[in-house]
Structures are given as structure tokens and as C-alpha cells.
Scaffold this motif. Structure first.
Motif, PDB file in Angstrom:
ATOM      1  N   PHE A 110       0.843  -1.194   0.000  1.00 34.68           N
ATOM      2  CA  PHE A 110       0.000   0.000   0.000  1.00 34.68           C
ATOM      3  C   PHE A 110       0.877   1.241   0.000  1.00 34.68           C
ATOM      4  O   PHE A 110       1.911   1.274   0.666  1.00 34.68           O
ATOM      5  CB  PHE A 110      -0.911   0.029   1.238  1.00 34.68           C
ATOM      6  CG  PHE A 110      -1.748  -1.205   1.408  1.00 34.68           C
ATOM      7  CD1 PHE A 110      -2.917  -1.377   0.699  1.00 34.68           C
ATOM      8  CD2 PHE A 110      -1.344  -2.207   2.291  1.00 34.68           C
ATOM      9  CE1 PHE A 110      -3.689  -2.521   0.858  1.00 34.68           C
ATOM     10  CE2 PHE A 110      -2.103  -3.349   2.459  1.00 34.68           C
ATOM     11  CZ  PHE A 110      -3.281  -3.506   1.736  1.00 34.68           C
ATOM     12  N   GLU A 129      -0.636   4.237   0.721  1.00 36.22           N
ATOM     13  CA  GLU A 129      -1.250   5.090   1.728  1.00 36.22           C
ATOM     14  C   GLU A 129      -2.265   4.307   2.530  1.00 36.22           C
ATOM     15  O   GLU A 129      -2.730   3.244   2.100  1.00 36.22           O
ATOM     16  CB  GLU A 129      -1.909   6.309   1.086  1.00 36.22           C
ATOM     17  CG  GLU A 129      -3.048   5.977   0.148  1.00 36.22           C
ATOM     18  CD  GLU A 129      -3.680   7.232  -0.433  1.00 36.22           C
ATOM     19  OE1 GLU A 129      -3.176   8.322  -0.170  1.00 36.22           O
ATOM     20  OE2 GLU A 129      -4.677   7.097  -1.153  1.00 36.22           O
ATOM     21  N   ILE A 130      -2.591   4.805   3.684  1.00 37.37           N
ATOM     22  CA  ILE A 130      -3.640   4.238   4.529  1.00 37.37           C
ATOM     23  C   ILE A 130      -4.762   5.260   4.600  1.00 37.37           C
ATOM     24  O   ILE A 130      -4.521   6.442   4.836  1.00 37.37           O
ATOM     25  CB  ILE A 130      -3.134   3.947   5.959  1.00 37.37           C
ATOM     26  CG1 ILE A 130      -1.890   3.059   5.936  1.00 37.37           C
ATOM     27  CG2 ILE A 130      -4.222   3.264   6.784  1.00 37.37           C
ATOM     28  CD1 ILE A 130      -1.310   2.810   7.321  1.00 37.37           C
ATOM     29  N   LYS A 131      -5.982   4.810   4.404  1.00 39.72           N
ATOM     30  CA  LYS A 131      -7.107   5.722   4.543  1.00 39.72           C
ATOM     31  C   LYS A 131      -7.128   6.273   5.965  1.00 39.72           C
ATOM     32  O   LYS A 131      -6.933   5.526   6.929  1.00 39.72           O
ATOM     33  CB  LYS A 131      -8.409   4.994   4.239  1.00 39.72           C
ATOM     34  CG  LYS A 131      -8.565   4.588   2.776  1.00 39.72           C
ATOM     35  CD  LYS A 131      -9.907   3.918   2.537  1.00 39.72           C
ATOM     36  CE  LYS A 131     -10.060   3.544   1.066  1.00 39.72           C
ATOM     37  NZ  LYS A 131     -11.378   2.884   0.809  1.00 39.72           N
ATOM     38  N   PRO A 132      -7.343   7.568   6.118  1.00 41.81           N
ATOM     39  CA  PRO A 132      -7.315   8.178   7.464  1.00 41.81           C
ATOM     40  C   PRO A 132      -8.240   7.477   8.459  1.00 41.81           C
ATOM     41  O   PRO A 132      -7.877   7.305   9.628  1.00 41.81           O
ATOM     42  CB  PRO A 132      -7.760   9.618   7.201  1.00 41.81           C
ATOM     43  CG  PRO A 132      -7.352   9.880   5.793  1.00 41.81           C
ATOM     44  CD  PRO A 132      -7.550   8.571   5.074  1.00 41.81           C
ATOM     45  N   LYS A 133      -9.400   7.065   8.023  1.00 39.14           N
ATOM     46  CA  LYS A 133     -10.332   6.399   8.929  1.00 39.14           C
ATOM     47  C   LYS A 133      -9.763   5.077   9.424  1.00 39.14           C
ATOM     48  O   LYS A 133      -9.901   4.722  10.603  1.00 39.14           O
ATOM     49  CB  LYS A 133     -11.678   6.168   8.229  1.00 39.14           C
ATOM     50  CG  LYS A 133     -12.755   5.608   9.147  1.00 39.14           C
ATOM     51  CD  LYS A 133     -14.092   5.540   8.424  1.00 39.14           C
ATOM     52  CE  LYS A 133     -15.190   5.040   9.360  1.00 39.14           C
ATOM     53  NZ  LYS A 133     -16.511   5.016   8.686  1.00 39.14           N
ATOM     54  N   THR A 134      -9.102   4.353   8.514  1.00 45.10           N
ATOM     55  CA  THR A 134      -8.481   3.072   8.888  1.00 45.10           C
ATOM     56  C   THR A 134      -7.320   3.300   9.840  1.00 45.10           C
ATOM     57  O   THR A 134      -7.160   2.571  10.828  1.00 45.10           O
ATOM     58  CB  THR A 134      -7.995   2.331   7.634  1.00 45.10           C
ATOM     59  OG1 THR A 134      -9.102   2.101   6.758  1.00 45.10           O
ATOM     60  CG2 THR A 134      -7.369   0.999   8.007  1.00 45.10           C
ATOM     61  N   ASN A 143      -6.897   5.830  11.880  1.00 45.60           N
ATOM     62  CA  ASN A 143      -7.449   6.221  13.180  1.00 45.60           C
ATOM     63  C   ASN A 143      -7.921   5.004  13.959  1.00 45.60           C
ATOM     64  O   ASN A 143      -7.723   4.903  15.179  1.00 45.60           O
ATOM     65  CB  ASN A 143      -8.608   7.197  12.989  1.00 45.60           C
ATOM     66  CG  ASN A 143      -8.143   8.567  12.528  1.00 45.60           C
ATOM     67  OD1 ASN A 143      -6.949   8.813  12.406  1.00 45.60           O
ATOM     68  ND2 ASN A 143      -9.079   9.456  12.259  1.00 45.60           N
ATOM     69  N   ARG A 183       4.596   7.694   1.181  1.00 46.94           N
ATOM     70  CA  ARG A 183       3.739   8.717   0.578  1.00 46.94           C
ATOM     71  C   ARG A 183       4.498  10.022   0.377  1.00 46.94           C
ATOM     72  O   ARG A 183       4.233  10.772  -0.564  1.00 46.94           O
ATOM     73  CB  ARG A 183       2.520   8.959   1.465  1.00 46.94           C
ATOM     74  CG  ARG A 183       1.467   9.883   0.850  1.00 46.94           C
ATOM     75  CD  ARG A 183       0.329  10.150   1.803  1.00 46.94           C
ATOM     76  NE  ARG A 183       0.792  10.782   3.028  1.00 46.94           N
ATOM     77  CZ  ARG A 183       0.555  10.323   4.240  1.00 46.94           C
ATOM     78  NH1 ARG A 183      -0.134   9.217   4.423  1.00 46.94           N
ATOM     79  NH2 ARG A 183       1.007  10.971   5.313  1.00 46.94           N
ATOM     80  N   TYR A 241     -14.289  11.556  10.069  1.00 41.28           N
ATOM     81  CA  TYR A 241     -14.231  10.099   9.971  1.00 41.28           C
ATOM     82  C   TYR A 241     -14.970   9.388  11.094  1.00 41.28           C
ATOM     83  O   TYR A 241     -14.780   8.192  11.326  1.00 41.28           O
ATOM     84  CB  TYR A 241     -12.758   9.649   9.939  1.00 41.28           C
ATOM     85  CG  TYR A 241     -11.978  10.327   8.848  1.00 41.28           C
ATOM     86  CD1 TYR A 241     -12.305  10.139   7.512  1.00 41.28           C
ATOM     87  CD2 TYR A 241     -10.913  11.182   9.144  1.00 41.28           C
ATOM     88  CE1 TYR A 241     -11.593  10.776   6.497  1.00 41.28           C
ATOM     89  CE2 TYR A 241     -10.198  11.820   8.145  1.00 41.28           C
ATOM     90  CZ  TYR A 241     -10.558  11.616   6.829  1.00 41.28           C
ATOM     91  OH  TYR A 241      -9.856  12.250   5.834  1.00 41.28           O
ATOM     92  N   SER A 300     -14.273   6.168  14.657  1.00 44.14           N
ATOM     93  CA  SER A 300     -13.458   4.970  14.426  1.00 44.14           C
ATOM     94  C   SER A 300     -12.363   4.828  15.479  1.00 44.14           C
ATOM     95  O   SER A 300     -12.089   3.720  15.945  1.00 44.14           O
ATOM     96  CB  SER A 300     -12.840   4.999  13.028  1.00 44.14           C
ATOM     97  OG  SER A 300     -12.041   6.159  12.848  1.00 44.14           O
TER      98      SER A 300
END
Length: 264
Positions: free
Chosen positions: A32, A34-39, A41, A174, A241, A244
Motif C-alpha cells: 500500500f 497510503e492508509i485511509k485516514p479512517k483506517t 485512526n 507517501r 471520519y 473509528s
């Protein structure tokens, strides 16, 4: 299988495991960018919950049990806890580093690159994690208790190291760093845990009267890390988000509580 191993050997094995989990999390950079911000968190929230639960069940509670013969049983627990937090506070002041969400480095002025300062920050905060299960292994050996509780603590620390490793390496990727270099920086942040674990086990065995202080010290240092770094980072843009991070913290606490009570 592990009955014949010394506390220091057990602590070293635990530290190698937690380091491996950090490396495994860092290896996510190969899959990956990047990591989605919600994930992210959610992952940091889970790490926070695990560390909070571990601090109570595996460190503060045993420290209180060891202090029962004191005139004031609360004293070693309170003093050790406060000293653990103070140690991390002083470390923050004297070692140059930077947190993931900050633009300005903390500590003394430094010419080190941002990526290095980020790894330094994670490395500093991994010290109390290794110290915690190292002291726990030393305590189990000194009192001739089952090592299950200490092993569960190392397991919990390892589980929360996975998202921490990813949270270091993927942002570096990133920002333009190569996947391999980002991975090496991420896993390097966990190298200190085997060393801290061995030191903690040796301290517990050599200065056994200080065991309740040492257990509470490790707890205080871990809670300082959670409140200073993990919780604020897990709450990034929480208005966008949802909850989470909060749900993650609850889940992490439940996981560690289950592991400690059911297996420890």
C-alpha cells in the motif's frame, strides 16, 4: 518448551517477537502507498486500547499485589507511575524528535531529516513497551509464577506494534521515500524493544525489592505515550471520519482484557 529459559531469555524472545510485528506492519508499505485516514485512526485507537488495558491488568495490578506488605500499599504504585511519566517527559525534552502530525521538531535543535526524527520519536516510545514485558517476565520468574501473563503482555504489545509499524513506513512512502527505505526506517523503530525488555528483566531480578516500582514505572511510561501521542493521532479529523478511533480504543481494551484474563 519455555520452562527452562531464564527471565532474560524469555524477555529477549518477547522483544524479538514485538520487533518482528513492527517489521510486519512496516512491510505493508510494499502493498500500500497510503492508509485511509479512517483506517489509520481505527488502528491507532486499537493500539491505544491495548496499551491502556495492558498497563492496568499486567502492570499496575501486579504492582499493587506486590505492595500489600507495605504500610502504604499505594505508595510504590503511585510513585512508580509518576516516575514513568516523568521519564518520558524528560526524554521528550532532551532528545530531538518529531511526531507524525507535527511540522516543528521537539527537543534540542537538530539538523537531522524529518524522517529520522520521526523514527526517533517512535523508538523513544517503544522503550516502555519493551521494559513492561521485560519486567513482567522478571517478576514471574522471581515469584516462581506462570509466565503466561507476561507472555500475554508481550503478545498484546506485538499486536499493537503492527499498526504502529505501518503508521511509520507508509507515510514515509507517501512522502516520496522508496518502499525498501521506508520499510527499513519503520522496522528500525522496533529494534529498541528487545534491548529494553532484557534490561527490564535484569532489573527485576537484580533489584527485586523495586519490582512494584518498576511495574508501575512501565505503566506510567506507557500511559504517557498513549495520551501524548497515540490518542491525539488517532483523533485526526475525527469530525470527518466518525468515531473509528474511539471504537478502536474500546476494541483494543476488550482484546487485551480478554487475553489477560482468559490466557494470563
Amino acid at each position: 518448551m519455555f520452562e527452562n529459559l531464564s527471565a532474560i531469555q524469555l524477555a529477549l524472545l518477547g522483544g524479538l517477537f514485538t520487533w518482528a510485528m513492527t517489521a510486519l506492519g512496516s512491510a505493508m508499505v510494499f502493498f500500500f502507498k497510503e492508509i485511509k485516514p479512517k483506517t489509520l485512526n481505527l488502528m491507532l485507537g486499537i493500539a491505544s486500547g491495548i496499551m491502556i488495558a495492558a498497563s492496568f491488568w499486567s502492570l499496575l495490578l501486579p504492582a499493587l499485589e506486590l505492595s500489600n506488605h507495605y504500610r502504604f500499599p499505594w505508595f510504590p504504585v503511585v510513585l512508580g507511575f509518576g516516575l514513568g511519566g516523568a521519564f518520558l517527559y524528560l526524554t521528550d525534552k532532551i532528545v530531538p524528535h518529531i511526531h507524525r502530525l507535527e511540522d516543528k521538531p521537539e527537543g534540542p535543535p537538530s539538523s537531522l531529516k524529518r524522517s529520522i526524527l520521526l523514527v526517533v520519536a517512535i523508538t523513544m516510545h517503544n522503550i516502555p513497551e519493551g521494559l513492561s514485558f521485560g519486567v513482567a517476565f522478571g517478576n514471574a520468574t522471581y515469584q516462581n509464577l506462570s509466565i503466561a501473563s507476561a507472555a500475554v503482555l508481550a503478545l498484546g504489545i506485538g499486536l499493537q506494534n503492527f499498526p504502529e509499524g505501518a503508521a511509520v513506513s507508509i507515510p514515509l512512502r507517501r512522502d516520496g521515500m522508496s518502499r525498501y527505505k521506508a520499510f527499513m526506517y519503520g522496522q528500525a523503530s522496533g529494534i529498541v524493544e528487545p534491548l529494553a525488555a532484557v534490561f527490564g528483566a535484569a532489573l527485576a531480578l537484580w533489584i527485586s525489592p523495586l519490582l512494584p516500582y518498576a511495574l508501575a514505572f512501565a505503566a506510567g511510561a506507557m500511559i504517557y505515550v498513549v495520551v501524548e501521542e497515540l490518542i491525539p493521532e488517532s483523533q485526526t479529523d475525527s469530525h470527518l471520519y466518525g468515531h473509528s478511533a474511539t471504537f478502536g480504543a474500546m476494541l483494543g481494551f476488550m482484546i487485551m482484557t480478554f487475553l489477560d484474563i482468559a490466557l494470563g
